[in-house]
Design a protein around this motif. Structure first.
Motif, PDB file in Angstrom:
ATOM      1  N   VAL A   1      64.445  29.598  36.931  1.00 12.55           N
ATOM      2  CA  VAL A   1      65.516  30.428  37.477  1.00 12.55           C
ATOM      3  C   VAL A   1      66.688  30.410  36.495  1.00 12.55           C
ATOM      4  O   VAL A   1      67.320  29.363  36.290  1.00 12.55           O
ATOM      5  CB  VAL A   1      65.990  29.938  38.859  1.00 12.55           C
TER       6      VAL A   1
ATOM      7  N   THR B   1      56.820  25.992  37.108  1.00  9.89           N
ATOM      8  CA  THR B   1      56.179  27.175  37.702  1.00  9.89           C
ATOM      9  C   THR B   1      57.197  28.228  38.103  1.00  9.89           C
ATOM     10  O   THR B   1      56.863  29.411  38.171  1.00  9.89           O
ATOM     11  CB  THR B   1      55.346  26.775  38.931  1.00  9.89           C
ATOM     12  N   HIS B   2      58.446  27.799  38.391  1.00 12.01           N
ATOM     13  CA  HIS B   2      59.458  28.739  38.864  1.00 12.01           C
ATOM     14  C   HIS B   2      60.779  28.540  38.094  1.00 12.01           C
ATOM     15  O   HIS B   2      61.659  27.814  38.554  1.00 12.01           O
ATOM     16  CB  HIS B   2      59.678  28.577  40.365  1.00 12.01           C
TER      17      HIS B   2
ATOM     18  N   LYS C   1      56.937  19.528  46.027  1.00 10.45           N
ATOM     19  CA  LYS C   1      57.859  20.410  45.322  1.00 10.45           C
ATOM     20  C   LYS C   1      58.850  19.591  44.493  1.00 10.45           C
ATOM     21  O   LYS C   1      59.444  18.639  44.987  1.00 10.45           O
ATOM     22  CB  LYS C   1      58.619  21.300  46.308  1.00 10.45           C
TER      23      LYS C   1
ATOM     24  N   TRP D   1      61.922  36.729  34.941  1.00 15.51           N
ATOM     25  CA  TRP D   1      62.379  35.547  35.672  1.00 15.51           C
ATOM     26  C   TRP D   1      63.513  35.935  36.621  1.00 15.51           C
ATOM     27  O   TRP D   1      64.333  36.807  36.294  1.00 15.51           O
ATOM     28  CB  TRP D   1      62.889  34.484  34.716  1.00 15.51           C
TER      29      TRP D   1
ATOM     30  N   THR E   1      60.550  23.896  40.049  1.00 21.12           N
ATOM     31  CA  THR E   1      61.627  24.854  39.821  1.00 21.12           C
ATOM     32  C   THR E   1      62.670  24.225  38.912  1.00 21.12           C
ATOM     33  O   THR E   1      62.981  23.040  39.044  1.00 21.12           O
ATOM     34  CB  THR E   1      62.289  25.249  41.156  1.00 21.12           C
TER      35      THR E   1
ATOM     36  N   ARG F   1      54.741  23.226  43.374  1.00 16.81           N
ATOM     37  CA  ARG F   1      55.792  24.119  42.902  1.00 16.81           C
ATOM     38  C   ARG F   1      56.824  23.296  42.138  1.00 16.81           C
ATOM     39  O   ARG F   1      57.255  22.242  42.614  1.00 16.81           O
ATOM     40  CB  ARG F   1      56.459  24.820  44.093  1.00 16.81           C
TER      41      ARG F   1
END
Length: 224
Positions: free
Chosen positions: A199, A196-197, A3, A216, A180, A178
């Motif tokens: 925020v 991928t993520h 991650k 999102w 972020t 993952r």
């Protein structure tokens, strides 16, 4: 380690802009001409907020200012800046968010358009070892020369700098299960789209609209 967690700094982990506040601090202590410096500092800040900043022009201004002083003096001023401006502004919610990702074993980095001189002590305050920031050129004595190195980590330049940093580690963005990225600004959409993520964190109006249109997640760290 599967991650990767990335944070923007200003208005994401901090409820202020460290670059702008450093300029205000320098004016306040009389290190620079208070009228002219505040004027130019405010102009660049407005351009950044509007997404129209020329990062090269800004870095030439910022590093040129730093180059006027020996490193020992700059470091002493920065310690004062941390005590008077940065530490009083730190929010438990932001510190806890970073801590949770560190404790989970993520590879954590701050990716910021603000220069390393201003941001390295702030990253350390968050317990973040890895910092991707605008790099000032320094001489053999450690003094800032006024020039900068590489690609400014602004807009799509953040993706360029992240990929370069990962490659130096023998890694790549798509090698993580993952990834972020937390950011407040539309200027960071290229990197938000690359992970991928994404925020949207304390998002400004442009990023808020963009995030809502794409589904999102939106995180507000500084709500009391």
């Amino acid at each position: 380690m599967t991650k990767l967690t990335l944070f923007d700094l200003d208005h994401t982990l901090l409820p202020l802009d460290s670059d702008y506040e450093w300029g205000q601090f320098m004016s306040r202590i009389g290190a620079v001409d208070p009228v002219e410096f505040k004027r130019r500092n405010a102009e660049f800040y407005e351009q950044y907020q509007a997404g129209t900043l020329d990062p090269v022009a800004y870095l030439e201004f910022a590093f040129g200012t730093l180059a006027q002083f020996p490193r020992a003096q700059l470091d002493a001023w920065h310690r004062q800046f941390m005590d008077e401006v940065i530490r009083p502004a730190l929010k438990p919610s932001a510190l806890d968010l970073v801590r949770r990702h560190r404790d989970a074993g993520d590879l954590v980095a701050i990716v910021t358009a603000t220069n390393r001189f201003v941001t390295a002590p702030i990253a350390a305050e968050f317990g973040v070892e890895h910092l991707i920031a605008a790099e000032p050129e320094v001489d053999d004595a450690g003094n800032i020369t006024g020039a900068f190195r590489g690609t400014p980590p602004y807009g799509a330049g953040k993706v360029v700098n992240l990929n370069k940093w990962l490659a130096a580690r023998g890694q790549s963005l798509d090698g993580f299960d993952r990834s972020t990225f937390y950011s407040d600004s539309q200027n960071d959409i290229p990197l938000l789209q690359a992970v991928t993520h994404p925020v949207a964190t304390n998002p400004n109006a442009l990023l808020d609209a963009h995030a809502k249109a794409r589904g999102w997640p939106i995180l507000n760290l500084f709500n009391d």
